[in-house]
Design an enzyme around this catalytic site. Structure first.
Site, PDB file in Angstrom:
ATOM      1  N   LYS A 230       7.635  -1.803   2.375  1.00 52.17           N
ATOM      2  CA  LYS A 230       7.966  -3.179   1.965  1.00 52.17           C
ATOM      3  C   LYS A 230       9.061  -3.765   2.843  1.00 52.17           C
ATOM      4  CE  LYS A 230       7.880  -6.815  -0.781  1.00 52.17           C
ATOM      5  NZ  LYS A 230       9.167  -7.504  -0.693  1.00 52.17           N
ATOM      6  N   GLU A 237       7.413 -10.581   7.852  1.00 52.15           N
ATOM      7  CA  GLU A 237       7.408 -11.900   7.213  1.00 52.15           C
ATOM      8  C   GLU A 237       8.433 -12.821   7.879  1.00 52.15           C
ATOM      9  OE1 GLU A 237       9.355 -13.170   3.112  1.00 52.15           O
ATOM     10  OE2 GLU A 237       7.576 -11.933   2.803  1.00 52.15           O
TER      11      GLU A 237
END
Length: 377
Positions: A230, A237
């Site tokens: 993550k 991102e």
């Protein structure tokens, strides 16, 4: 109903009896185990404690309850608890009460800021008993997960880290879940993970299947692996968002040749202004990119809608926060010797957006004035 040779297995705080080819009931749980060697279909209603009812935690509880799971919830804000109690959850005023309302072995999920997760996790673990599972679904440093799992293991408490992506849209779309922890603990949580995941159509995954990645959840490895994946996900991102923002900013400036430009020693001239006389509709451009373009993505979908609603972005000041994952990603890149120029640039741009470069810029201006008498404009 029981049958000789049947397997008894705890799911959350409920004990289920599993036998091949049979459908059995245990309390409020219903389970079917198909008579196949490779695939097992299970549908089990579990209990889960949720601590932290912010933007994501509250909607995760709602999605779990929609799937038939039973949630006991706690938050420092009593109203957040009351809202979910009105929707069918069981409220708890503190950690002790939350644990008392869960049947053993218990599973408790934390959705908290990284800065306080470790402290709350330890407070919770001190009141837990062997067989319980403590889940961290926030954006914590993967190193903390490695350390906490090792710290809690001697007491028989499993620590599972779940990198959770989906934001405020997760209630409707489901959440992408990146899971780290011991295999037996993760397997026990499978009905919960499946319910939270998108599945194949957004309504949730199918518990007990082997191909969970295509449904939106994956056991990535031992404790820490979920948050590691993550962490890098969030670093990527940052880079994607920065690329969209920079590219659209160039298009926004494409009409510079139609604007009056100062002619002085402090302003670089715009050569060939005739090449910069395009009034580009950014909302329309992002919309057309959504259809068949190689740079299409959900982030682009959201960007197109935002520009359609407010082309000038009038409600935003341009100060971009970072919650830590980008920094930790670069730390890992440095320590492992992996080049990451795009991610590092994206992170440093976020620092600059918050005026953390103000002193450096003042020094640059001061030096230009000192050696050339250049005044600021």
């Amino acid at each position: 109903m029981r049958k000789s040779g049947a397997e008894q297995r705890p799911v959350g705080g409920l004990h289920l009896i599993l036998a091949r080819g049979l459908t059995l009931e245990a309390g409020e749980c219903r389970v079917h185990v198909a008579n196949h060697t490779n695939t097992t279909q299970r549908s089990a209603h579990m209990q889960l404690g949720m601590i932290g009812l912010g933007r994501m935690g509250a909607n995760m509880v709602r999605r779990l309850m929609q799937a038939g799971h039973h949630c006991v919830v706690h938050d420092l804000d009593p109203q957040s608890v009351a809202d979910l109690v009105a929707e069918g959850a069981v409220g708890a005023a503190d950690i002790g009460e939350l644990l008392s309302k869960l049947d053993k072995p218990r599973a408790v999920w934390l959705m908290l800021p990284a800065a306080i997760t470790g402290r709350i996790a330890r407070q919770l673990a001190a009141q837990m008993t062997p067989g319980d599972i403590l889940i961290d679904g926030g954006n914590s440093n993967y190193r903390d997960a490695v350390d906490l799992a090792a710290e809690l293991a001697p007491g028989g408490i499993a620590y599972v880290d779940v990198g959770t992506s989906g934001g405020v849209w997760g209630l409707e779309r489901g959440y992408s879940l990146m899971v780290g922890g011991a295999a037996d603990a993760v397997k026990r949580l499978d009905p919960i993970l499946a319910a939270l995941s998108p599945g194949r159509d957004g309504t949730g995954g199918t518990p007990g299947t082997e191909d969970t990645a295509s449904q939106g959840y994956l056991h990535c490895g031992p404790a820490g692996a979920g948050h590691l994946v993550k962490m890098v996900h969030n670093g990527i991102e940052y880079g994607i968002m920065a690329a969209y923002a920079e590219g659209l900013n160039i298009l926004k400036a494409a009409n510079a040749g139609s604007e009056e430009r100062a002619v002085d020693a402090e302003t670089a001239p715009l050569h060939n202004p005739e090449y910069y006389r395009f009034d580009i509709d950014l909302a329309a451009v992002t919309e057309v990119w959504r259809h068949g373009s190689v740079i299409g993505s959900w982030l682009l979908d959201l960007t197109a809608q935002t520009l359609k609603d407010d082309a000038s972005l009038s409600r935003f000041g341009g100060k971009v926060s970072d919650s830590g994952e980008g920094r930790w990603t670069l730390q890992a890149a440095i320590e492992t010797g992996v080049p990451a120029p795009v991610l590092s640039s994206a992170l440093f741009n976020r620092f600059a957006s918050r005026d953390n470069d103000a002193f450096a810029n003042k020094l640059l201006s001061a030096m230009r004035y000192s050696f050339g008498g250049h005044e600021e404009k």
